[in-house]
Each structure stands twice: as C-alpha cells, then as structure tokens.
Scaffold this active site. Structure first.
Site, PDB file in Angstrom:
ATOM      1  N   GLY A  18       0.830  -1.207   0.000  1.00 39.14           N
ATOM      2  CA  GLY A  18       0.000   0.000   0.000  1.00 39.14           C
ATOM      3  C   GLY A  18       0.853   1.241   0.000  1.00 39.14           C
ATOM      4  O   GLY A  18       2.072   1.198   0.140  1.00 39.14           O
ATOM      5  N   GLY A  20       0.846   5.486   1.344  1.00 38.29           N
ATOM      6  CA  GLY A  20       0.270   6.608   2.064  1.00 38.29           C
ATOM      7  C   GLY A  20       0.842   7.905   1.548  1.00 38.29           C
ATOM      8  O   GLY A  20       1.571   7.941   0.555  1.00 38.29           O
ATOM      9  N   VAL A  25       4.561   0.879   1.389  1.00 37.59           N
ATOM     10  CA  VAL A  25       4.739  -0.287   2.242  1.00 37.59           C
ATOM     11  C   VAL A  25       4.878  -1.522   1.364  1.00 37.59           C
ATOM     12  O   VAL A  25       4.093  -1.726   0.434  1.00 37.59           O
ATOM     13  CB  VAL A  25       3.558  -0.473   3.215  1.00 37.59           C
ATOM     14  CG1 VAL A  25       3.810  -1.655   4.152  1.00 37.59           C
ATOM     15  CG2 VAL A  25       3.324   0.799   4.020  1.00 37.59           C
ATOM     16  N   TYR A  74      13.493  24.316  19.300  1.00 43.43           N
ATOM     17  CA  TYR A  74      13.400  24.457  20.752  1.00 43.43           C
ATOM     18  C   TYR A  74      12.312  25.456  21.135  1.00 43.43           C
ATOM     19  O   TYR A  74      12.269  26.574  20.619  1.00 43.43           O
ATOM     20  CB  TYR A  74      14.743  24.919  21.304  1.00 43.43           C
ATOM     21  CG  TYR A  74      14.773  25.153  22.789  1.00 43.43           C
ATOM     22  CD1 TYR A  74      14.307  24.186  23.680  1.00 43.43           C
ATOM     23  CD2 TYR A  74      15.280  26.353  23.317  1.00 43.43           C
ATOM     24  CE1 TYR A  74      14.341  24.387  25.052  1.00 43.43           C
ATOM     25  CE2 TYR A  74      15.321  26.561  24.683  1.00 43.43           C
ATOM     26  CZ  TYR A  74      14.856  25.583  25.549  1.00 43.43           C
ATOM     27  OH  TYR A  74      14.889  25.797  26.911  1.00 43.43           O
ATOM     28  N   ALA A  75      11.434  25.060  22.030  1.00 42.14           N
ATOM     29  CA  ALA A  75      10.406  25.948  22.577  1.00 42.14           C
ATOM     30  C   ALA A  75      10.757  26.199  24.038  1.00 42.14           C
ATOM     31  O   ALA A  75      10.478  25.374  24.914  1.00 42.14           O
ATOM     32  CB  ALA A  75       9.034  25.316  22.439  1.00 42.14           C
ATOM     33  N   ASP A 118      -2.920  13.157  19.157  1.00 44.17           N
ATOM     34  CA  ASP A 118      -2.320  13.085  20.494  1.00 44.17           C
ATOM     35  C   ASP A 118      -2.159  14.483  21.077  1.00 44.17           C
ATOM     36  O   ASP A 118      -1.148  14.791  21.697  1.00 44.17           O
ATOM     37  CB  ASP A 118      -0.976  12.368  20.417  1.00 44.17           C
ATOM     38  CG  ASP A 118      -0.474  11.906  21.789  1.00 44.17           C
ATOM     39  OD1 ASP A 118      -1.320  11.678  22.678  1.00 44.17           O
ATOM     40  OD2 ASP A 118       0.748  11.791  21.967  1.00 44.17           O
TER      41      ASP A 118
END
Length: 268
Positions: A18, A20, A25, A74-75, A118
């Site tokens: 497949g 994406g 894959v 970087y935060a 997430d």
C-alpha cells in the site's frame, strides 16, 4: 529475528502492499532469519515538509547502535501542562489566543493529510515570544482517514494515560474508523479543561469516563465563571457525530475567538 543495524540488502523485497501520503509499504523477508515483515519506506523530504509557525520543525535525525535522535526546534517556555499546573486555569483571553494558534496549526497539518491524534498539554509548547507551538507526534494517513486498532485500550496503557483516555473522541472509544475531526473534538476537551481546571468527562473509573464520552455528558458548573460564548464553542466541538463538529475555519470565525484572541499571539 535478531535486532541489529539492518540495511536494505538484508531484506528480500516482495509485493507492494500500500501507499500513504509519505511513503510506500512492501512485504519483505529478512534474509538471515527468513522472518516476514512489512517494510515501510518514508521519504525524507516529505517527513520534513511541515513548515508552519505553530508547528515545531524537525531539522534532522540520526542514530547510533541503540538510539534514534530527532533534532527539533526548541520551545524555551516549555509545556502547557506545567503552565496549567501553576495557573490552575487559563483566562479566556489567554486560551482563545492558544486555541486560535492551535486551530491554524491543525488546519495546516490536516491539509498535509496529517492527523495529530495526540493533542494534550505536554505536546503543546511555548517559545520565548509566547507563541503557540504544536509538536507533530502523529503520522501521516492516506486520504486523511485511518483505523486506530484498540484505540481506547492502547491509549490507556501509556504511562501518561490519564491525559489520554479523557481526551479520546467517541469514535476512538468505539474503535471506529475516524478522520482528522478527532483533533477538533480534543480542542473542545482542552478548552473545557483549561477554563474550568478539570476535564469534562473524568470519572473514578476510566470505563465510566468512556461512557460519559459516548453520551457527551458535559456539565458546565456555575463556578468558575465561563462566558456563554466560550461554552457555545465547547458545545459545538463536543458533538458525537463528527460530521457536525465545528470545523477549524469556523473555530477561527467563532465570536469568542474573534473577541478574545490576541493577533500578536501573546494572549495576556
């Protein structure tokens, strides 16, 4: 199958399985052991093509014998999780600014066929200028649709599961196929928690939490005070039918966002 530093020559490449947005894959067999695996091929340029002011940039990656390293932007102000612990709850002006920035970042990611899945306070970061940052922790999906097997169960097995199970959208709790609109639901959950200091669906038992999510059992307490406009936005995001949830563009056009969000990104 022994774990070692493999190279492409270590595998016999079989049929195409497949494709994406970011790669392909293939069925493959490890030559030494004969073990059959799925081999996913990512293209570096596509992995690094998320370029938006509110998305942390991936500069590079490298590895040694035991570890993989990601070089990220970087935060310096750290996680929203720590900020929320200190402040207990956010002002509407601050939160509206954060939500507007996050909605813009998600709209960009969704356009790139990337679903975050997430979004939680420890994945939301701030830099020195207090601009809102979003870490892109989730992978790409084809046509922006995916099947997340055992979504509720696997999420709750993570170390920080308390943040995860109360953020899951109804379709994820039910282990149904879902699309990018799961991110919009999470925005509604975070708006509620950041304004009231407690999550909307939390119960003593995680399965009771799941039941409350499926019923969309949202209660707006009288204290602390939250404006009707903010409640309206939350109510339009916490909708069980994902097709009826407020879109990211409509979030940015919502009166509460328009009236409260600071265009400079500060929110103070």
């Amino acid at each position: 199958m022994a774990i070692e530093e493999w190279q492409l020559d270590d595998f016999e490449i079989g049929k195409f399985i497949g494709e994406g947005k970011f790669g392909k894959v293939y069925l493959a067999r490890e030559k030494q052991s004969g073990y059959v695996v799925a081999l996913k091929v990512f293209f570096k340029k596509k992995l690094e093509n998320l370029d938006h002011p509110n998305v942390l940039r991936l500069f590079a990656w490298f590895h040694d014998e035991t570890r993989v390293f990601l070089v990220l932007e970087y935060a310096a102000q750290g996680e929203h999780y720590k900020l929320l612990k200190n402040l207990l709850r956010f002002s509407e002006k601050r939160l509206a600014t954060y939500v507007a920035s996050l909605a813009k970042a998600l709209a960009y990611c969704h356009k790139k066929h990337v679903i975050h899945r997430d979004i939680k306070p420890d994945n939301l970061l701030l830099d020195y200028e207090h601009a809102h940052w979003l870490t892109h922790t989730s992978g790409p999906t084809e046509n922006s649709r995916l099947w997340m097997g055992c979504a509720a169960t696997s999420a709750c097995k993570k170390t920080n599961y308390v943040w995860h199970h109360r953020l899951l959208a109804p379709e994820m709790v039910q282990n149904k196929a879902h699309d990018q609109i799961v991110d919009n639901w999470t925005l509604g959950v975070l708006c509620y928690e950041f304004l009231y200091g407690v999550p909307p669906f939390e119960a003593e038992d995680k399965y009771d939490t799941f039941r409350r999510i499926l019923k969309v059992d949202v209660v707006f307490p009288s204290s602390p005070f939250v404006s009707p406009e903010a409640k309206d936005l939350i109510s339009k995001l916490l909708v069980k039918d994902s097709s009826k949830r407020l879109s990211l563009q409509k979030i940015l056009e919502h009166p509460w966002i328009v009236q409260n969000a600071d265009p400079s990104g500060c929110g103070f």
